[in-house]
Motif scaffolding. Structure first.
Motif, PDB file in Angstrom:
ATOM      1  N   ALA A   1       0.822  -1.271   0.026  1.00  0.00           N
ATOM      2  CA  ALA A   1       0.164   0.057   0.030  1.00  0.00           C
ATOM      3  C   ALA A   1       0.991   1.318  -0.038  1.00  0.00           C
ATOM      4  O   ALA A   1       0.600   2.151  -0.537  1.00  0.00           O
ATOM      5  N   ILE A   2       1.961   1.176   0.682  1.00  0.00           N
ATOM      6  CA  ILE A   2       2.621   2.447   0.802  1.00  0.00           C
ATOM      7  C   ILE A   2       3.282   2.893  -0.542  1.00  0.00           C
ATOM      8  O   ILE A   2       3.591   4.123  -0.851  1.00  0.00           O
ATOM      9  N   SER A   3       3.536   1.613  -1.464  1.00  0.00           N
ATOM     10  CA  SER A   3       4.126   2.000  -2.747  1.00  0.00           C
ATOM     11  C   SER A   3       3.200   2.324  -3.599  1.00  0.00           C
ATOM     12  O   SER A   3       3.341   3.398  -4.475  1.00  0.00           O
ATOM     13  N   VAL A   4       2.131   1.795  -3.572  1.00  0.00           N
ATOM     14  CA  VAL A   4       0.931   1.654  -4.758  1.00  0.00           C
ATOM     15  C   VAL A   4       0.344   3.159  -4.302  1.00  0.00           C
ATOM     16  O   VAL A   4       0.103   4.116  -5.475  1.00  0.00           O
ATOM     17  N   HIS A   5      -0.081   3.505  -3.083  1.00  0.00           N
ATOM     18  CA  HIS A   5      -0.711   4.842  -2.790  1.00  0.00           C
ATOM     19  C   HIS A   5       0.192   5.937  -2.443  1.00  0.00           C
ATOM     20  O   HIS A   5       0.044   7.040  -2.891  1.00  0.00           O
ATOM     21  N   GLY A   6       1.273   5.403  -1.657  1.00  0.00           N
ATOM     22  CA  GLY A   6       2.077   6.760  -1.397  1.00  0.00           C
ATOM     23  C   GLY A   6       2.900   7.130  -2.511  1.00  0.00           C
ATOM     24  O   GLY A   6       3.092   8.215  -2.974  1.00  0.00           O
ATOM     25  N   ALA A   7       3.868   6.359  -2.981  1.00  0.00           N
ATOM     26  CA  ALA A   7       5.013   6.551  -4.004  1.00  0.00           C
ATOM     27  C   ALA A   7       4.140   6.992  -5.254  1.00  0.00           C
ATOM     28  O   ALA A   7       4.456   8.098  -5.755  1.00  0.00           O
ATOM     29  N   CYS A   8       2.988   6.155  -5.792  1.00  0.00           N
ATOM     30  CA  CYS A   8       2.585   6.543  -6.959  1.00  0.00           C
ATOM     31  C   CYS A   8       1.625   7.716  -6.889  1.00  0.00           C
ATOM     32  O   CYS A   8       1.304   8.459  -7.773  1.00  0.00           O
ATOM     33  N   GLY A   9       0.993   7.968  -5.502  1.00  0.00           N
ATOM     34  CA  GLY A   9       0.367   9.276  -5.468  1.00  0.00           C
ATOM     35  C   GLY A   9       1.259  10.437  -5.556  1.00  0.00           C
ATOM     36  O   GLY A   9       0.822  11.354  -6.170  1.00  0.00           O
ATOM     37  N   LEU A  10       2.215  10.283  -4.924  1.00  0.00           N
ATOM     38  CA  LEU A  10       3.206  11.639  -5.184  1.00  0.00           C
ATOM     39  C   LEU A  10       3.618  11.770  -6.688  1.00  0.00           C
ATOM     40  O   LEU A  10       3.729  12.743  -7.127  1.00  0.00           O
ATOM     41  N   TRP A  11       3.717  10.717  -7.325  1.00  0.00           N
ATOM     42  CA  TRP A  11       4.201  10.761  -8.811  1.00  0.00           C
ATOM     43  C   TRP A  11       2.873  11.356  -9.496  1.00  0.00           C
ATOM     44  O   TRP A  11       3.153  12.258 -10.410  1.00  0.00           O
ATOM     45  N   GLY A  12       1.961  10.961  -9.160  1.00  0.00           N
ATOM     46  CA  GLY A  12       0.657  11.512  -9.929  1.00  0.00           C
ATOM     47  C   GLY A  12       0.416  13.080  -9.731  1.00  0.00           C
ATOM     48  O   GLY A  12       0.226  13.796 -10.681  1.00  0.00           O
ATOM     49  N   VAL A  13       0.641  13.500  -8.475  1.00  0.00           N
ATOM     50  CA  VAL A  13       0.860  14.967  -8.047  1.00  0.00           C
ATOM     51  C   VAL A  13       1.776  15.834  -9.037  1.00  0.00           C
ATOM     52  O   VAL A  13       1.417  16.546  -9.760  1.00  0.00           O
ATOM     53  N   MET A  14       2.969  14.995  -9.074  1.00  0.00           N
ATOM     54  CA  MET A  14       3.891  15.728  -9.980  1.00  0.00           C
ATOM     55  C   MET A  14       3.388  15.781 -11.459  1.00  0.00           C
ATOM     56  O   MET A  14       3.781  16.930 -12.186  1.00  0.00           O
ATOM     57  N   CYS A  15       2.880  14.742 -11.637  1.00  0.00           N
ATOM     58  CA  CYS A  15       2.600  14.434 -13.195  1.00  0.00           C
ATOM     59  C   CYS A  15       1.560  15.660 -13.871  1.00  0.00           C
ATOM     60  O   CYS A  15       1.728  16.007 -14.977  1.00  0.00           O
ATOM     61  N   VAL A  16       0.611  16.218 -13.006  1.00  0.00           N
ATOM     62  CA  VAL A  16      -0.029  17.379 -13.129  1.00  0.00           C
ATOM     63  C   VAL A  16       0.903  18.518 -13.716  1.00  0.00           C
ATOM     64  O   VAL A  16       0.587  19.207 -14.753  1.00  0.00           O
ATOM     65  N   GLY A  17       1.876  18.895 -12.902  1.00  0.00           N
ATOM     66  CA  GLY A  17       2.821  19.978 -13.502  1.00  0.00           C
ATOM     67  C   GLY A  17       3.616  19.663 -14.531  1.00  0.00           C
ATOM     68  O   GLY A  17       4.223  20.456 -15.055  1.00  0.00           O
ATOM     69  N   LEU A  18       3.753  18.426 -14.851  1.00  0.00           N
ATOM     70  CA  LEU A  18       4.393  17.953 -16.109  1.00  0.00           C
ATOM     71  C   LEU A  18       3.565  17.785 -17.477  1.00  0.00           C
ATOM     72  O   LEU A  18       4.065  18.334 -18.333  1.00  0.00           O
ATOM     73  N   PHE A  19       2.730  16.993 -17.243  1.00  0.00           N
ATOM     74  CA  PHE A  19       1.741  16.699 -18.391  1.00  0.00           C
ATOM     75  C   PHE A  19       0.481  17.577 -18.692  1.00  0.00           C
ATOM     76  O   PHE A  19      -0.072  17.074 -19.754  1.00  0.00           O
TER      77      PHE A  19
END
Lengths: 562, 59
Positions: free
Chosen positions: A444-462
């Protein structure tokens, strides 16, 4: 080895071709289509007299039935305020307004019902990934998280999160939710910290629009709380789980929810400091998933790993779950529910750019698909087999990552975001298990924590700058545009959001759970853990007609019960 | 050590929000990235190391 090298080469070639043909490297202007030129027709004002001339179907015709549907839904169905006067222009206009809000209410409620059903998906995934001796305990945590979380959110969580979110034109204004507590900070700008209206949904918040908003936001909050039960499974004391869930639903989640969605300071970074459109999180990669994932990390650190997970030298032992069919079925349920999560986050289907719901749904579908590709490919190359549980986690990772950008990106962007999340979740699971030595039975930490943070950054990129939800977002005119499409400021706002999640929300979750640990103790006793938590914590076995031999003790659960 | 980890995490957040006072976008990005990284170091590096010191599997 040769086969694996060929597989890698082929995969890389396919990826390069896919990227080439989707035109990812082409400048954005290539895709910009010229808007069709529509000649404005000479509009003639409608009068009450015109309306009198509109004739509906005759009663005799209607009595014959309407198999084709042409006679149903006509002027006859418009509600008039004065039957003697007949249809008037104000009647017509009010009907149009009510239809728009009705469409948005129904859309948001149905989306909320879909998100509620995700609880079943989480329950199946987490229980399947745990050992059979803990099935009842894990399932019960997933079951009761709904009640504990809902109660906390009704008492105070909703008010803290949405108490100052008005106006919202999609749901009729939400005028009662009009009080945000703010302080002046950093250059004397107002920083919204928490809402102050809507406690117990009483007083002026007894309002049709507020109820729709509550239901939708409540099921989102419950998604965040259920993430923690997976990471802390197989060793979490049920009483501690109940208190911890209440804290998450009443304080931790609503605070970040307010800052991002309730008109709080993160959402105002654009209006106050010129950072794009402020922190943008369309459906909650940060608000829901990163908050849940980081709280899961805090709880997992405090309660420590399961007995037997690590050798004395710190080497991890595999502890496979007991039912992979339940895991993959749960993933499918979650993927289905995600169609409520992301497209539903428009909070409406009519007006204000909400017709983008189709694009959001397709982005959601694509990212989940490429997420499972990414993890499948990684596991196949790294370990020689396409691992089923990681393929499921890859699907969820892609869905988590696209949740924030789903309303702002195009399909190639969604596919890349999902694929990268699928790879990232595999790397993160290994990092958490081997380097951090934090035990997370379900990832859960990886699926939701790591990928959640990645998703947040992706707004600023894509974010491609084509979305237009009523002309502005977070009080800033224009479309949300990321770094790759020319706006570096949006990426800064997203990074500040990530730093807030790790620096403030994690810290708050850690401190509150540390207090719970001091007061009631977070972890069960060693004997209970070794025998499985079904009997010691819940008083009943998940699978009473099966003899379960518990690893480490060599004893069966039934014998231990006697 | 655990408290130090949490303090570093919060300092990372403060560093990130200071980026709003900078003028140029590259400087803002670097400052916000640095803040995010410091917060991660506080949590994953310092705080987690403190937990690992008395980990259950070492006893």
């Amino acid at each position: 080895m040769l086969v694996r090298k060929n597989l890698i080469r082929t995969s890389v070639r396919v990826l390069i071709l896919a990227v080439y043909f989707t035109g990812w490297f082409a400048p954005a202007t290539v895709f910009a289509q010229a808007a069709p030129v529509v000649k404005a027709a000479q509009a003639k004002p409608i009068t009450d007299a015109d309306l009198k001339n509109v004739a509906g179907p005759k009663p005799d015709d209607l009595a014959k039935g309407d198999p084709g549907g042409a006679l149903t839904g006509t002027v006859n169905d418009i509600v008039v305020s004065d039957s003697k006067q007949g249809l008037t222009l104000p009647d017509l206009v009010n009907m149009v307004g009510q239809n728009r809000i009705a469409i948005n209410f129904v859309w948001t409620l149905i989306a909320g019902f879909l998100v509620m059903f995700m609880q079943a998906g989480f329950a199946a995934v987490e229980t399947g990934l745990c050992r059979a001796k803990n099935a009842n305990h894990t399932m019960m945590m997933n079951f009761m998280v709904y009640g504990f979380g809902l109660f906390a959110f009704w008492v105070m969580g909703f008010a803290i999160q949405q108490g100052g979110c008005a106006p919202n034109t999609n749901l009729g204004g939400l005028s009662p939710l009009n009080s945000e507590f703010t302080v002046n900070f950093l250059g004397g700008k107002p920083w919204g910290l928490f809402g102050q209206k809507g406690f117990f949904l009483s007083g002026s918040s007894y309002d049709v629009g507020v109820m729709v908003m509550f239901l939708f936001q409540m099921v989102f909050m419950d998604t965040a709380t259920t993430i923690v039960t997976g990471a802390a499974a197989e060793r979490w004391k049920f009483a501690a789980f109940a208190i911890s869930t209440f804290c998450l639903g009443a304080i931790i989640y609503p605070l970040f929810g307010n800052w991002a969605w309730g008109g709080g300071w993160l959402s105002q970074l654009g209006a106050n400091y010129g950072l794009g459109h402020g922190y943008c999180d369309f459906a909650g990669s940060g608000v829901v998933h990163a908050v849940g994932g980081l709280t899961a990390l805090a709880v997992s650190m405090i309660i420590g790993p399961r007995i037997g997970k690590y050798t004395r030298s710190g080497k991890p032992n595999p502890m496979p779950g007991h039912d992979i069919t339940m895991v993959l079925l749960g993933c499918f349920i979650l993927a289905f529910g995600w169609f409520g999560f992301n497209p539903g986050s428009t909070l409406g289907a009519s007006g204000a750019g909400n017709l983008r719901i189709g694009s959001i749904a397709v982005n959601t579908m694509l990212a989940g698909c490429t997420g499972s590709f990414g993890s499948l490919l990684y596991m196949w190359i790294r370990f020689g087999k396409p691992d089923a549980s990681m393929a499921g986690n890859g699907l969820l990772a892609g869905l988590v990552a696209i949740t924030a950008p789903s309303g702002f990106v195009n399909t190639p962007g969604a596919a890349i975001i999902g694929f990268a999340a699928g790879m990232l979740v595999c790397l993160s699971v290994e990092f958490v298990e081997r380097v951090l030595k934090v035990d997370d039975p379900v990832g859960a930490i990886s699926v939701h924590g790591a990928c959640g943070l990645w998703g947040v950054m992706c707004v600023g990129l894509f974010a491609d700058g084509t979305s237009n939800y009523g002309g502005s977002w977070n009080g800033v005119n224009g479309s949300v545009t990321g770094l790759f499409y020319g706006d570096p400021h949006q990426f800064v706002a997203q990074l500040i959001g990530c730093a807030t999640l790790v620096g403030v929300i994690f810290t708050l979750a850690y401190v509150l759970n540390w207090v719970v640990d001091v007061i009631v103790g977070q972890r069960v006793g060693a004997a209970s853990e070794l025998e499985g938590l079904d009997l010691p914590e819940m008083g009943a076995l998940g699978y009473p007609e099966f003899q379960l031999v518990t690893l480490g003790t060599g004893r069966s659960v039934e014998i231990a019960a006697q | 050590m655990k408290l130090l980890g949490l303090v570093i995490a919060v300092l990372g957040w403060l560093l990130a929000i200071m980026s709003v006072k900078l003028a140029s976008p590259p400087a803002q990005i670097i400052c916000a990235l640095a803040g995010f990284t410091v917060a991660l170091i506080g949590v994953l590096g310092v705080l987690n190391a403190a937990h690992l010191k008395d980990a259950i599997w070492k006893s």
